[in-house]
Every structure is written in structure tokens, then in C-alpha cells.
Design a protein around this motif. Structure first.
Motif, PDB file in Angstrom:
ATOM      1  N   PRO A  11      41.967  45.381  45.853  1.00  0.00           N
ATOM      2  CA  PRO A  11      41.890  43.952  46.170  1.00  0.00           C
ATOM      3  C   PRO A  11      42.591  43.540  47.467  1.00  0.00           C
ATOM      4  N   ASP A  12      43.065  44.502  48.282  1.00  0.00           N
ATOM      5  CA  ASP A  12      43.828  44.127  49.473  1.00  0.00           C
ATOM      6  C   ASP A  12      43.015  43.248  50.427  1.00  0.00           C
ATOM      7  N   ASP A  13      41.738  43.619  50.623  1.00  0.00           N
ATOM      8  CA  ASP A  13      40.888  42.857  51.539  1.00  0.00           C
ATOM      9  C   ASP A  13      40.025  41.820  50.832  1.00  0.00           C
ATOM     10  N   LEU A  14      39.653  42.106  49.584  1.00  0.00           N
ATOM     11  CA  LEU A  14      38.746  41.241  48.831  1.00  0.00           C
ATOM     12  C   LEU A  14      39.033  41.400  47.347  1.00  0.00           C
ATOM     13  N   SER A  15      39.186  40.287  46.654  1.00  0.00           N
ATOM     14  CA  SER A  15      39.377  40.322  45.199  1.00  0.00           C
ATOM     15  C   SER A  15      38.041  40.148  44.492  1.00  0.00           C
ATOM     16  N   ILE A  16      37.843  40.913  43.413  1.00  0.00           N
ATOM     17  CA  ILE A  16      36.607  40.820  42.633  1.00  0.00           C
ATOM     18  C   ILE A  16      36.959  40.645  41.161  1.00  0.00           C
ATOM     19  N   MET A  17      36.490  39.551  40.586  1.00  0.00           N
ATOM     20  CA  MET A  17      36.596  39.285  39.151  1.00  0.00           C
ATOM     21  C   MET A  17      35.199  39.427  38.561  1.00  0.00           C
ATOM     22  N   GLY A  18      35.038  40.307  37.583  1.00  0.00           N
ATOM     23  CA  GLY A  18      33.719  40.580  37.043  1.00  0.00           C
ATOM     24  C   GLY A  18      33.559  40.175  35.597  1.00  0.00           C
TER      25      GLY A  18
ATOM     26  N   GLU B 220      27.282  30.367  46.435  1.00  0.00           N
ATOM     27  CA  GLU B 220      26.743  30.565  45.091  1.00  0.00           C
ATOM     28  C   GLU B 220      25.425  31.321  45.221  1.00  0.00           C
ATOM     29  N   LEU B 221      25.437  32.579  44.817  1.00  0.00           N
ATOM     30  CA  LEU B 221      24.240  33.411  44.913  1.00  0.00           C
ATOM     31  C   LEU B 221      23.677  33.684  43.521  1.00  0.00           C
ATOM     32  N   PHE B 222      22.340  33.608  43.394  1.00  0.00           N
ATOM     33  CA  PHE B 222      21.658  33.895  42.137  1.00  0.00           C
ATOM     34  C   PHE B 222      20.694  35.055  42.412  1.00  0.00           C
ATOM     35  N   LEU B 223      21.083  36.233  41.916  1.00  0.00           N
ATOM     36  CA  LEU B 223      20.412  37.479  42.261  1.00  0.00           C
ATOM     37  C   LEU B 223      20.105  38.289  41.005  1.00  0.00           C
ATOM     38  N   PRO B 224      19.212  39.279  41.109  1.00  0.00           N
ATOM     39  CA  PRO B 224      19.013  40.187  39.969  1.00  0.00           C
ATOM     40  C   PRO B 224      20.328  40.851  39.582  1.00  0.00           C
ATOM     41  N   ALA B 225      20.545  40.990  38.276  1.00  0.00           N
ATOM     42  CA  ALA B 225      21.800  41.572  37.795  1.00  0.00           C
ATOM     43  C   ALA B 225      21.734  43.092  37.869  1.00  0.00           C
ATOM     44  N   SER B 226      21.670  43.614  39.095  1.00  0.00           N
ATOM     45  CA  SER B 226      21.498  45.041  39.335  1.00  0.00           C
ATOM     46  C   SER B 226      22.548  45.548  40.313  1.00  0.00           C
TER      47      SER B 226
ATOM     48  N   GLY C 127      21.686  44.128  43.537  1.00  0.00           N
ATOM     49  CA  GLY C 127      22.083  42.723  43.614  1.00  0.00           C
ATOM     50  C   GLY C 127      23.547  42.565  43.976  1.00  0.00           C
ATOM     51  N   GLY C 128      24.403  43.426  43.409  1.00  0.00           N
ATOM     52  CA  GLY C 128      25.823  43.382  43.744  1.00  0.00           C
ATOM     53  C   GLY C 128      26.084  43.757  45.183  1.00  0.00           C
ATOM     54  N   ALA C 129      25.388  44.793  45.667  1.00  0.00           N
ATOM     55  CA  ALA C 129      25.548  45.207  47.069  1.00  0.00           C
ATOM     56  C   ALA C 129      25.051  44.118  48.016  1.00  0.00           C
ATOM     57  N   GLU C 130      23.926  43.492  47.670  1.00  0.00           N
ATOM     58  CA  GLU C 130      23.392  42.409  48.499  1.00  0.00           C
ATOM     59  C   GLU C 130      24.365  41.242  48.569  1.00  0.00           C
ATOM     60  N   ALA C 131      25.032  40.964  47.453  1.00  0.00           N
ATOM     61  CA  ALA C 131      26.004  39.866  47.440  1.00  0.00           C
ATOM     62  C   ALA C 131      27.129  40.122  48.439  1.00  0.00           C
ATOM     63  N   ILE C 132      27.625  41.354  48.477  1.00  0.00           N
ATOM     64  CA  ILE C 132      28.675  41.699  49.447  1.00  0.00           C
ATOM     65  C   ILE C 132      28.167  41.484  50.871  1.00  0.00           C
TER      66      ILE C 132
ATOM     67  N   GLY D  86      28.038  47.306  41.340  1.00  0.00           N
ATOM     68  CA  GLY D  86      27.345  47.424  42.624  1.00  0.00           C
ATOM     69  C   GLY D  86      28.157  46.876  43.779  1.00  0.00           C
ATOM     70  N   ALA D  87      28.846  45.771  43.559  1.00  0.00           N
ATOM     71  CA  ALA D  87      29.686  45.183  44.605  1.00  0.00           C
ATOM     72  C   ALA D  87      30.864  46.091  44.933  1.00  0.00           C
ATOM     73  N   LEU D  88      31.504  46.654  43.910  1.00  0.00           N
ATOM     74  CA  LEU D  88      32.622  47.567  44.142  1.00  0.00           C
ATOM     75  C   LEU D  88      32.156  48.813  44.908  1.00  0.00           C
ATOM     76  N   HIS D  89      30.987  49.322  44.551  1.00  0.00           N
ATOM     77  CA  HIS D  89      30.448  50.498  45.234  1.00  0.00           C
ATOM     78  C   HIS D  89      30.164  50.197  46.706  1.00  0.00           C
ATOM     79  N   ARG D  90      29.624  49.022  46.965  1.00  0.00           N
ATOM     80  CA  ARG D  90      29.340  48.637  48.351  1.00  0.00           C
ATOM     81  C   ARG D  90      30.638  48.501  49.153  1.00  0.00           C
ATOM     82  N   CYS D  91      31.669  47.982  48.530  1.00  0.00           N
ATOM     83  CA  CYS D  91      32.960  47.888  49.225  1.00  0.00           C
ATOM     84  C   CYS D  91      33.491  49.271  49.596  1.00  0.00           C
ATOM     85  N   LEU D  92      33.333  50.241  48.707  1.00  0.00           N
ATOM     86  CA  LEU D  92      33.759  51.610  49.017  1.00  0.00           C
ATOM     87  C   LEU D  92      32.973  52.160  50.199  1.00  0.00           C
ATOM     88  N   GLU D  93      31.658  51.884  50.240  1.00  0.00           N
ATOM     89  CA  GLU D  93      30.831  52.356  51.351  1.00  0.00           C
ATOM     90  C   GLU D  93      31.284  51.778  52.684  1.00  0.00           C
TER      91      GLU D  93
END
Length: 364
Positions: A271-278, A221-227, A230-235, A258-265
């Protein structure tokens, strides 16, 4: 001197009542430093009692304020503010009201009430957009009796109306969906500012896990800036755990992107490796690759509901206290899928170069 029904006091009337010049009253109302604190207090008190409002020419201003109690719009608020603002403008248009953006923290003086402050600003009512965990300022404004309504949060205060979303139910359904796809290790990524709406989303997440006998864990459970950051840091943080999650539930649109962008990087396939519900306030989900599954709320409708009720209240056609809970919807797109055979895990060497430990994939 009391306010007369259907009439507004003038600066001249205030000056006559106080025995000072109209220039002194004007300077006091505008917080000019040449006016003594005692005189300013007397003027503000009488203006409050008399219901004074500034004039433009000979017409009273039909202006509503969109008031931010603390820091105004920040980039991490994403599309919510623009969508809500569009709804506010549509709602004000019906009764030909204008809008003023107001920063309470920056502009309000310590020795004036909120009612005095808003009248000095020339607004007849305010839509309050709190961006802090507790709506205490909004409750104080309501206690003073100044026409107001809060948007995107709620309160038990009997005088404070609001328009908010009911996102707890669909947050539960979103996590329940991930569980039915086989995921057992599901992480939460939440905004660090825990207003009532975000608390609902957290409760929905935890209750879904508990109902399926899955224990919650502080490390997921991470509580981060909604930026975006923040999404990249969560990944980076979640996938660096010894037992990383196979799915994420992210409670805001910008960190979802941000999380989706970090996954691309990193070459992580969603969703094959990781599922993301936003989460989505407008149409951010349709602008990502892949289009992400989301709990969706209509921020434009929030603004419209608040503005229409407030202008009707000011026109005398609406009474009482507004209490609107707008339902969310749940949309499944291409960012969620069955649990992978093995979770993706990040590791770093001594040079802080991130590498991805992929499970072995069968050759086709």
C-alpha cells in the motif's frame, strides 16, 4: 383433476383423464415435436393442476434445482459460486436430497409455466441464483407457488424468500477507514451488474464520502466486468487521470486480484503507493501479495441456509417465507496504508507503452 394431498398423479392417470395414450402424454411432457401445440397445452395444464412429478423407477425424485435465470456460472463470478455450491450440498445432505443445475434461459419453452418447466425437469423445488439487476423471474416463480428461495439477492415480493448479505454497513466502514488513513481521493470499482447487494456497496461508499464532506465524482466511479481484466483496466484508467486516486474500493474479489496483479506488473507498491480495499466471498484475500483488506461475506453459509430451508419446506416442517440478511465482516490486512505524499500517475507515449510517474522517493 386436482392434486390429492400426499399423492402424486401418474402419466397413466393423466392419459385417462385426457383420453389420449400414455405415450402422447410422455411426449408432451418432454416437449417432443410430434405433439401438436394444442395437445401439449392440454397435457401441461392438467399436469400442473394434478401436481405431476416424474418418477425414477417407483420412487419420486428428491431433487432440488439450482436455477440460473440467465447465463449460468461465468469465470468472473470467482469463488462465490463454488463456495455457495458447497453450502448447498451440505444443506441438502441432511434430508438426502440431490441437486440439479438448471439453465432457465436455455431450456424453458415459451408455452410452459415455470412450474411446468421445473416439473418436466424433475425437481421439487429450486434455489434461484439471479445474475441480473432485477429478480423478476424469481418473483414470477414465487407467484406461481412453486417452492423456491433466492440466494445472493433480495426482493420485496411477499411470496419470495431469500438469503443475502448486508454489505452496506461494512462498505461504509471500509471507506471510512481509508479516510481516517488520510485518503481523500478514493475511487470505486464496481461490478457492471447492479443487483441489490452491489447497490448497497455503492451506497455505503458514497455515504462515507459525504459524511466526511468529500465530494463524489463520476470519473472515480467505474462500473466494469467483475474479472481480472476489469481490475487491471481499473488501475490503468484511474491512475491515468489528471488527479488520480490514492485508494480504491473494489466491490468484488476477482477484480481486486486483477488490480493487485496489475500493480505488480507496473511496479506500483501496495500500500505504499496505492491502497486497495477489496471484497471477498471465501479466502481469496489470503492468496494474494500482499494479502488484501476486504469486506467479507460467507457464500457457503448462503447456500447452506437456502438449501436447509427449502428441503424442510418440501418435507412439510417449514412454513412461511424465508428472509435472511447475513452480516458481513471487515478484515484489515496489508493492502491499505496511510496516504502517500503524492499520488501515482500513469502516462502513455505515442507507442502506447505505459510508464509510471513515481514521486521522488528519498534515498535511505
Amino acid at each position: 383433476m386436482k392434486a390429492k394431498p400426499g399423492q402424486q398423479a401418474s402419466i397413466r392417470e393423466l392419459a385417462l383423464e385426457l383420453g389420449v395414450s400414455t405415450a402422447t402424454v410422455s411426449r408432451a411432457l418432454n416437449n417432443h415435436p410430434s405433439v401438436s401445440p394444442d395437445t401439449r397445452a392440454r397435457v401441461l395444464e392438467l399436469a400442473d393442476q394434478a401436481g405431476y412429478m416424474p418418477r425414477v423407477g417407483q420412487r419420486f425424485r428428491n431433487v432440488v434445482g439450482l436455477a440460473y435465470p440467465s447465463n449460468p456460472v461465468m469465470p468472473e463470478f470467482g469463488s462465490f459460486e463454488s463456495a455457495m455450491l458447497g453450502g448447498v450440498m451440505k444443506g441438502l445432505d441432511a434430508d438426502r436430497y440431490d441437486l440439479a443445475l438448471i439453465d432457465i434461459h436455455r431450456d424453458k419453452h415459451r408455452d410452459e409455466s415455470y412450474t411446468q418447466f421445473f416439473r418436466r425437469k424433475g425437481v421439487r423445488g429450486v434455489i434461484i441464483r439471479p445474475v441480473s439487476p432485477e429478480p423478476t423471474i424469481a418473483e414470477t416463480i414465487a407467484e406461481e407457488g412453486f417452492p423456491c428461495v433466492m440466494v445472493a439477492d433480495r426482493s420485496d415480493h411477499p411470496n419470495l424468500g431469500f438469503v443475502c448479505s448486508d454489505s452496506g454497513r461494512d462498505s461504509y466502514r471500509a471507506v471510512d477507514h481509508l479516510i481516517h488513513l488520510g485518503h481523500k481521493r478514493i475511487a470505486l470499482v464496481c461490478h457492471a451488474v447492479l443487483d441489490s447487494d452491489h447497490r448497497d456497496r455503492i451506497e455505503g461508499y458514497r455515504r462515507a464520502l459525504q459524511d466526511h464532506g468529500i465530494e463524489t465524482s463520476p470519473e472515480t466511479e467505474l462500473f466494469l466486468p467483475a474479472s481480472m481484466e476489469g481490475g487491471a483496466e481499473a488501475i490503468d484508467r484511474l491512475l491515468s487521470l489528471e488527479d488520480p486516486p490514492t485508494a480504491l474500493f473494489i466491490t468484488n474479489p476477482v477484480p481486486t486480484v486483477g488490480a493487485l496483479h496489475r500493480c505488480l506488473e507496473l511496479g506500483i507498491r501496495v500500500p505504499d503507493d496505492l491502497s486497495i480495499m477489496g471484497f471477498d466471498d471465501s479466502n481469496a484475500r489470503s492468496r494474494t501479495y500482499p494479502r488484501y483488506s476486504a469486506v467479507c461475506q460467507n457464500a457457503e453459509q448462503f447456500g447452506y441456509d437456502a438449501a436447509r430451508w427449502l428441503t424442510r419446506r418440501l418435507e412439510g416442517t417449514e412454513t412461511g417465507v424465508l428472509r435472511v440478511h447475513r452480516p458481513t465482516t471487515l478484515q484489515f490486512n496489508r493492502s491499505t496504508g496511510p496516504v502517500p505524499a503524492k499520488a501515482i500517475r500513469l502516462a502513455s507515449n505515442k507507442s502506447d507503452i505505459v510508464r509510471v510517474e513515481f514521486p521522488k522517493r528519498p534515498r535511505k
